[in-house]
Design a protein around this motif. Structure first.
Motif, short mmCIF file in Angstrom:
data_model
loop_
_atom_site.label_atom_id
_atom_site.label_comp_id
_atom_site.label_asym_id
_atom_site.label_seq_id
_atom_site.Cartn_x
_atom_site.Cartn_y
_atom_site.Cartn_z
N VAL A 33 -48.16 95.84 10.97
CA VAL A 33 -49.23 95.27 11.60
C VAL A 33 -49.55 95.69 12.99
CG1 VAL A 33 -49.51 92.54 12.45
CG2 VAL A 33 -48.78 92.92 10.35
N ALA A 34 -48.30 96.08 13.55
CA ALA A 34 -48.56 96.35 15.17
C ALA A 34 -49.51 97.77 15.12
CB ALA A 34 -47.20 96.94 15.88
N LEU A 35 -49.72 98.40 13.95
CA LEU A 35 -50.71 99.74 14.28
C LEU A 35 -51.96 99.45 14.14
CD1 LEU A 35 -48.88 102.00 11.45
CD2 LEU A 35 -48.84 102.05 13.90
N ARG A 42 -53.52 94.14 24.82
CA ARG A 42 -53.10 92.97 25.35
C ARG A 42 -53.24 91.83 24.82
NH1 ARG A 42 -56.06 91.63 29.90
NH2 ARG A 42 -57.76 92.88 28.79
N TRP A 43 -52.16 90.92 24.74
CA TRP A 43 -52.10 89.73 23.99
C TRP A 43 -51.86 88.39 24.93
CZ3 TRP A 43 -49.12 89.10 18.82
CH2 TRP A 43 -49.58 90.13 17.81
N ARG A 44 -52.41 87.33 24.50
CA ARG A 44 -51.79 86.09 24.90
C ARG A 44 -51.60 85.09 23.84
NH1 ARG A 44 -53.59 81.21 25.14
NH2 ARG A 44 -55.86 81.62 25.15
N ASN A 45 -50.69 85.07 23.58
CA ASN A 45 -50.21 84.09 22.20
C ASN A 45 -49.59 82.71 22.47
OD1 ASN A 45 -49.85 84.61 19.20
ND2 ASN A 45 -48.07 83.25 19.79
N ARG A 46 -50.30 81.70 22.75
CA ARG A 46 -49.63 80.57 23.19
C ARG A 46 -49.61 80.76 24.90
NH1 ARG A 46 -47.29 77.14 18.48
NH2 ARG A 46 -47.68 78.39 16.86
N ALA A 47 -48.18 80.66 25.00
CA ALA A 47 -48.14 80.95 26.59
C ALA A 47 -47.27 82.15 26.87
CB ALA A 47 -47.18 79.67 27.35
N GLU A 48 -47.19 82.93 25.93
CA GLU A 48 -46.57 84.23 26.01
C GLU A 48 -47.58 85.44 26.28
OE1 GLU A 48 -43.06 86.55 23.43
OE2 GLU A 48 -43.74 84.66 22.81
N PHE A 49 -47.32 86.40 27.17
CA PHE A 49 -48.04 87.50 27.42
C PHE A 49 -47.51 88.71 27.14
CE2 PHE A 49 -49.53 84.03 29.78
CZ PHE A 49 -50.93 84.14 29.84
N LEU A 50 -48.17 89.63 26.22
CA LEU A 50 -47.69 90.80 25.66
C LEU A 50 -48.50 92.18 25.97
CD1 LEU A 50 -47.13 89.56 22.11
CD2 LEU A 50 -45.21 89.58 23.83
N GLN A 51 -47.86 93.27 26.00
CA GLN A 51 -48.88 94.43 26.22
C GLN A 51 -48.20 95.49 25.40
OE1 GLN A 51 -50.18 95.43 29.95
NE2 GLN A 51 -51.34 97.33 29.13
N GLY A 52 -49.06 96.10 24.64
CA GLY A 52 -48.37 97.23 23.97
C GLY A 52 -47.80 97.08 22.42
N ARG A 53 -47.78 98.10 21.80
CA ARG A 53 -47.32 97.85 20.12
C ARG A 53 -45.86 97.49 20.12
NH1 ARG A 53 -50.28 103.21 17.75
NH2 ARG A 53 -52.27 102.33 17.35
N GLU A 54 -45.41 97.98 21.19
CA GLU A 54 -43.76 98.00 20.80
C GLU A 54 -43.43 96.59 21.13
OE1 GLU A 54 -39.87 99.29 23.66
OE2 GLU A 54 -41.04 101.01 22.49
#
Length: 154
Positions: A33-35, A42-54
């Motif tokens: 999925v990450a590919l 960059r993601w915002r998922n609910r209150a969580e912020f992510l960056q990058g495939r890892e």
């Protein structure tokens, strides 16, 4: 690396992109999925912020360890150029056996190679009784003849 269909999207290619995303998430393989995302997505998922495939892969690994028997339906809401908006609902249970249906909306933005560079998700969980479940297909891809969100009244 390209992930067709590529922007700018038509209604048909936007629907195809949504179904491909649904299929991948129902496969519950975090690395695969990450590919679909840019290396610096960059993601915002609910209150969580992510960056990058890892970070995305680690997030999905945690998610599917907690959200058991996960089954998802996505539906195209709107599209324009390199952006797609979807609504979705998924069902899962936790390790105590409590079932949930999560409802949400996502806004996606893609690069020229069809990789998602931005994902903004708003999600709400509603506890449901096991008898209220609507998604009963075997784990994996939703069958083509299974009702979609609108058909189910969601």
């Amino acid at each position: 690396m390209q992930r067709p269909p590529l922007p700018p999207f038509t209604e048909d290619t936007a629907k195809q992109k949504v179904r491909l995303a649904e299929d991948a998430w129902n496969g519950r393989d975090p690395a695969k999925v990450a590919l679909a995302y840019t290396p610096d997505s960059r993601w915002r998922n609910r209150a969580e912020f992510l960056q990058g495939r890892e970070a995305i892969e680690a997030f999905l690994t945690r998610k599917w360890q907690r959200e058991l028997e996960y089954r998802l339906i996505k539906e195209l809401w709107a599209f324009r150029d390199s952006r797609i908006a979807v609504r979705f609902a998924y069902e899962f249970h936790d390790d105590s056996g409590q079932w949930y249906r999560a409802y949400g909306n996502e806004n996606w933005e893609f690069d020229e190679n069809g990789l998602m560079r931005l994902r903004i998700a708003s999600i709400n969980d509603a506890p449901i009784a096991e008898g209220e479940r609507k998604y009963h297909w075997p784990q994996g891809r939703r069958p083509d003849d299974h009702p979609g969100l609108s058909d189910l009244g969601f």
